[in-house]
Motif scaffolding. Structure first.
Motif, PDB file in Angstrom:
ATOM      1  N   GLU A  15       0.827  -1.207   0.000  1.00 38.73           N
ATOM      2  CA  GLU A  15       0.000   0.000   0.000  1.00 38.73           C
ATOM      3  C   GLU A  15       0.861   1.257   0.000  1.00 38.73           C
ATOM      4  O   GLU A  15       0.599   2.216  -0.751  1.00 38.73           O
ATOM      5  N   THR A  16       1.883   1.261   0.851  1.00 43.45           N
ATOM      6  CA  THR A  16       2.773   2.424   0.909  1.00 43.45           C
ATOM      7  C   THR A  16       3.465   2.645  -0.431  1.00 43.45           C
ATOM      8  O   THR A  16       3.537   3.781  -0.924  1.00 43.45           O
ATOM      9  N   LYS A  17       3.947   1.577  -1.035  1.00 41.17           N
ATOM     10  CA  LYS A  17       4.620   1.700  -2.336  1.00 41.17           C
ATOM     11  C   LYS A  17       3.665   2.271  -3.382  1.00 41.17           C
ATOM     12  O   LYS A  17       4.045   3.161  -4.165  1.00 41.17           O
ATOM     13  N   ALA A  18       2.439   1.778  -3.399  1.00 40.29           N
ATOM     14  CA  ALA A  18       1.470   2.252  -4.391  1.00 40.29           C
ATOM     15  C   ALA A  18       1.160   3.733  -4.194  1.00 40.29           C
ATOM     16  O   ALA A  18       1.056   4.491  -5.172  1.00 40.29           O
ATOM     17  N   ILE A  19       1.030   4.166  -2.945  1.00 36.65           N
ATOM     18  CA  ILE A  19       0.743   5.576  -2.657  1.00 36.65           C
ATOM     19  C   ILE A  19       1.933   6.451  -3.027  1.00 36.65           C
ATOM     20  O   ILE A  19       1.778   7.502  -3.654  1.00 36.65           O
ATOM     21  N   VAL A  20       3.124   6.025  -2.622  1.00 33.53           N
ATOM     22  CA  VAL A  20       4.338   6.784  -2.949  1.00 33.53           C
ATOM     23  C   VAL A  20       4.486   6.923  -4.461  1.00 33.53           C
ATOM     24  O   VAL A  20       4.750   8.023  -4.979  1.00 33.53           O
TER      25      VAL A  20
ATOM     26  N   PHE B 133      -7.546   5.278  -4.291  1.00 32.35           N
ATOM     27  CA  PHE B 133      -7.387   4.397  -3.127  1.00 32.35           C
ATOM     28  C   PHE B 133      -8.704   4.291  -2.357  1.00 32.35           C
ATOM     29  O   PHE B 133      -8.806   4.713  -1.198  1.00 32.35           O
ATOM     30  N   PRO B 134      -9.748   3.725  -2.976  1.00 31.23           N
ATOM     31  CA  PRO B 134     -11.075   3.693  -2.352  1.00 31.23           C
ATOM     32  C   PRO B 134     -11.138   2.851  -1.082  1.00 31.23           C
ATOM     33  O   PRO B 134     -12.023   3.047  -0.243  1.00 31.23           O
ATOM     34  N   GLU B 135     -10.204   1.914  -0.933  1.00 29.64           N
ATOM     35  CA  GLU B 135     -10.223   1.034   0.248  1.00 29.64           C
ATOM     36  C   GLU B 135      -9.554   1.676   1.461  1.00 29.64           C
ATOM     37  O   GLU B 135      -9.632   1.140   2.578  1.00 29.64           O
ATOM     38  N   LEU B 136      -8.906   2.828   1.268  1.00 34.37           N
ATOM     39  CA  LEU B 136      -8.218   3.513   2.355  1.00 34.37           C
ATOM     40  C   LEU B 136      -9.002   4.757   2.777  1.00 34.37           C
ATOM     41  O   LEU B 136      -9.957   5.159   2.105  1.00 34.37           O
ATOM     42  N   LYS B 137      -8.584   5.354   3.891  1.00 31.17           N
ATOM     43  CA  LYS B 137      -9.278   6.536   4.399  1.00 31.17           C
ATOM     44  C   LYS B 137      -8.500   7.779   4.012  1.00 31.17           C
ATOM     45  O   LYS B 137      -7.352   7.954   4.414  1.00 31.17           O
ATOM     46  N   LEU B 138      -9.151   8.659   3.263  1.00 26.21           N
ATOM     47  CA  LEU B 138      -8.534   9.907   2.823  1.00 26.21           C
ATOM     48  C   LEU B 138      -9.154  11.081   3.577  1.00 26.21           C
ATOM     49  O   LEU B 138     -10.356  11.081   3.864  1.00 26.21           O
ATOM     50  N   GLY B 139      -8.317  12.064   3.895  1.00 21.61           N
ATOM     51  CA  GLY B 139      -8.801  13.268   4.550  1.00 21.61           C
ATOM     52  C   GLY B 139      -8.020  14.478   4.092  1.00 21.61           C
ATOM     53  O   GLY B 139      -7.079  14.365   3.286  1.00 21.61           O
ATOM     54  N   THR B 140      -8.407  15.659   4.571  1.00 16.31           N
ATOM     55  CA  THR B 140      -7.674  16.892   4.285  1.00 16.31           C
ATOM     56  C   THR B 140      -7.496  17.669   5.578  1.00 16.31           C
ATOM     57  O   THR B 140      -8.245  17.483   6.538  1.00 16.31           O
ATOM     58  N   TRP B 141      -6.496  18.555   5.588  1.00 17.55           N
ATOM     59  CA  TRP B 141      -6.284  19.379   6.776  1.00 17.55           C
ATOM     60  C   TRP B 141      -5.500  20.623   6.401  1.00 17.55           C
ATOM     61  O   TRP B 141      -4.898  20.702   5.338  1.00 17.55           O
ATOM     62  N   GLY B 142      -5.544  21.622   7.330  1.00 20.15           N
ATOM     63  CA  GLY B 142      -4.754  22.834   7.196  1.00 20.15           C
ATOM     64  C   GLY B 142      -5.556  24.029   6.730  1.00 20.15           C
ATOM     65  O   GLY B 142      -6.582  23.905   6.068  1.00 20.15           O
ATOM     66  N   GLY B 143      -5.111  25.223   7.119  1.00 23.77           N
ATOM     67  CA  GLY B 143      -5.679  26.459   6.610  1.00 23.77           C
ATOM     68  C   GLY B 143      -6.845  26.993   7.406  1.00 23.77           C
ATOM     69  O   GLY B 143      -7.344  26.372   8.343  1.00 23.77           O
TER      70      GLY B 143
ATOM     71  N   VAL C 145      -3.679  10.001   4.085  1.00 27.33           N
ATOM     72  CA  VAL C 145      -4.220   8.680   3.791  1.00 27.33           C
ATOM     73  C   VAL C 145      -3.742   7.690   4.849  1.00 27.33           C
ATOM     74  O   VAL C 145      -2.587   7.710   5.263  1.00 27.33           O
ATOM     75  N   ALA C 146      -4.685   6.861   5.297  1.00 28.75           N
ATOM     76  CA  ALA C 146      -4.400   5.851   6.322  1.00 28.75           C
ATOM     77  C   ALA C 146      -5.327   4.663   6.094  1.00 28.75           C
ATOM     78  O   ALA C 146      -6.117   4.643   5.143  1.00 28.75           O
ATOM     79  N   ARG C 147      -5.243   3.657   6.964  1.00 26.49           N
ATOM     80  CA  ARG C 147      -6.122   2.503   6.866  1.00 26.49           C
ATOM     81  C   ARG C 147      -7.577   2.937   6.997  1.00 26.49           C
ATOM     82  O   ARG C 147      -7.909   3.889   7.700  1.00 26.49           O
ATOM     83  N   GLY C 148      -8.474   2.200   6.366  1.00 29.96           N
ATOM     84  CA  GLY C 148      -9.855   2.643   6.232  1.00 29.96           C
ATOM     85  C   GLY C 148     -10.672   2.730   7.500  1.00 29.96           C
ATOM     86  O   GLY C 148     -11.633   3.489   7.562  1.00 29.96           O
ATOM     87  N   ASN C 149     -10.352   1.955   8.524  1.00 33.84           N
ATOM     88  CA  ASN C 149     -11.178   1.925   9.733  1.00 33.84           C
ATOM     89  C   ASN C 149     -10.612   2.793  10.853  1.00 33.84           C
ATOM     90  O   ASN C 149     -10.987   2.638  12.016  1.00 33.84           O
ATOM     91  N   ILE C 150      -9.726   3.730  10.519  1.00 35.06           N
ATOM     92  CA  ILE C 150      -9.014   4.479  11.546  1.00 35.06           C
ATOM     93  C   ILE C 150      -9.698   5.807  11.836  1.00 35.06           C
ATOM     94  O   ILE C 150      -9.981   6.587  10.932  1.00 35.06           O
TER      95      ILE C 150
END
Length: 275
Positions: A86-91, A175-185, A195-200
């Motif tokens: 997963e990390t390799k794919a995201i990177v 990455f639909p199986e993972l949890k995506l978010g935004t922050w800042g500003g 991006v992190a594991r989906g249930n976090i």
């Protein structure tokens, strides 16, 4: 008052946006622990980011990576990391889009090749929106490691600079199986994606920790300043929003305390008779 367990977000709650810990907050935590209450940090930071004045804090345990890691005393109760694949794919995806990023692990923060240079205006915009002024990436992330192998299996979360909001939307599709978010500003404007594991989330982690300790949720208080903190305020018996918190968390909180730099932690601890 009987024993309470207290969950504290770090940035914007326990420390200000320049990583400064108000003396009144440190005194409040010390007095609360002497009174028999339990203190747990609950933060998006990895353990490697608990540096500076935060290292002065004595706490009973720690929730990190927005809930991917739970530690009680020195015992690891939970650790959910992105897999190597997963990390390799995201990177690879981020590098293909020329988006700079950093990997967050308990072993350290690992920056992409040009993160220090590209991240400077973004971190300046982030700090300015919080009424502070950070001039360099190294000032914001003094422990940042550059030049390391970015294909790893110990990553809790990956944060990446958004060139546009479309980058976040495209990451959600990629990455639909993972949890995506935004922050800042300002108003939590999207400066970064993560991006992190989906249930976090922090709420799930607080529930897991309470179950592990055998403590009823009604005996818990949670403190935060941002939307990412809402799940744990919702789970806790009492949810406290900081005076400098966003409108969403203030709207759902049971109590709104003062700003982090206006003795907000002390004020709330005194109000709830925790000292």
């Amino acid at each position: 008052m009987g024993q309470k367990i207290i969950f504290l977000d770090v940035d914007g709650t326990l420390v200000d946006y320049e990583n400064r810990l108000p003396h009144s907050a440190l005194r409040a935590l010390e007095k609360a622990r002497k009174a028999g209450h339990l203190i747990y940090l609950a933060t998006g930071r990895s353990k490697a980011e608990l540096y500076g004045e935060i290292s002065q804090v004595t706490y009973d345990g720690y929730i990190g990576g927005n809930g991917s890691y739970i530690e009680v005393a020195d015992q690891v109760v939970k650790e959910e990391t992105l897999s190597y694949e997963e990390t390799k794919a995201i990177v690879d995806w981020l590098e293909a889009r020329q988006l700079e990023f950093y990997l967050e692990a308990n072993s350290g923060l690992y920056g992409s090749r040009n993160f220090e240079k590209r991240g400077q205006p973004t971190m300046q915009a982030y700090s300015k929106s919080k009424g502070k002024e950070i001039t360099t990436v190294k000032e914001a992330f003094p422990e940042l490691i550059l030049g390391a192998d970015l294909y790893r299996s110990d990553i809790n979360k990956i944060s990446f600079i958004l060139d546009s909001y479309q980058d976040y939307l495209d990451a959600c599709l990629a990455f639909p199986e993972l949890k995506l978010g935004t922050w800042g500003g300002v108003g939590e404007e999207a400066l970064f994606g993560d991006v992190a594991r989906g249930n976090i989330n922090k709420g799930n982690a607080v529930s897991e920790l309470l179950a592990h300790l055998g403590i009823d949720g009604k005996d818990s208080l949670a403190f935060g300043d941002a939307k990412v903190d809402i799940p744990m305020l919702d789970v806790a018996g009492v949810g406290v929003a900081m005076g400098n918190g966003g409108p969403e968390i203030q709207a759902m909180a049971d109590f709104i305390t003062k700003d982090v730099n206006e003795d907000g932690i002390w004020h709330a601890f005194e109000y709830f008779d925790l000292l």
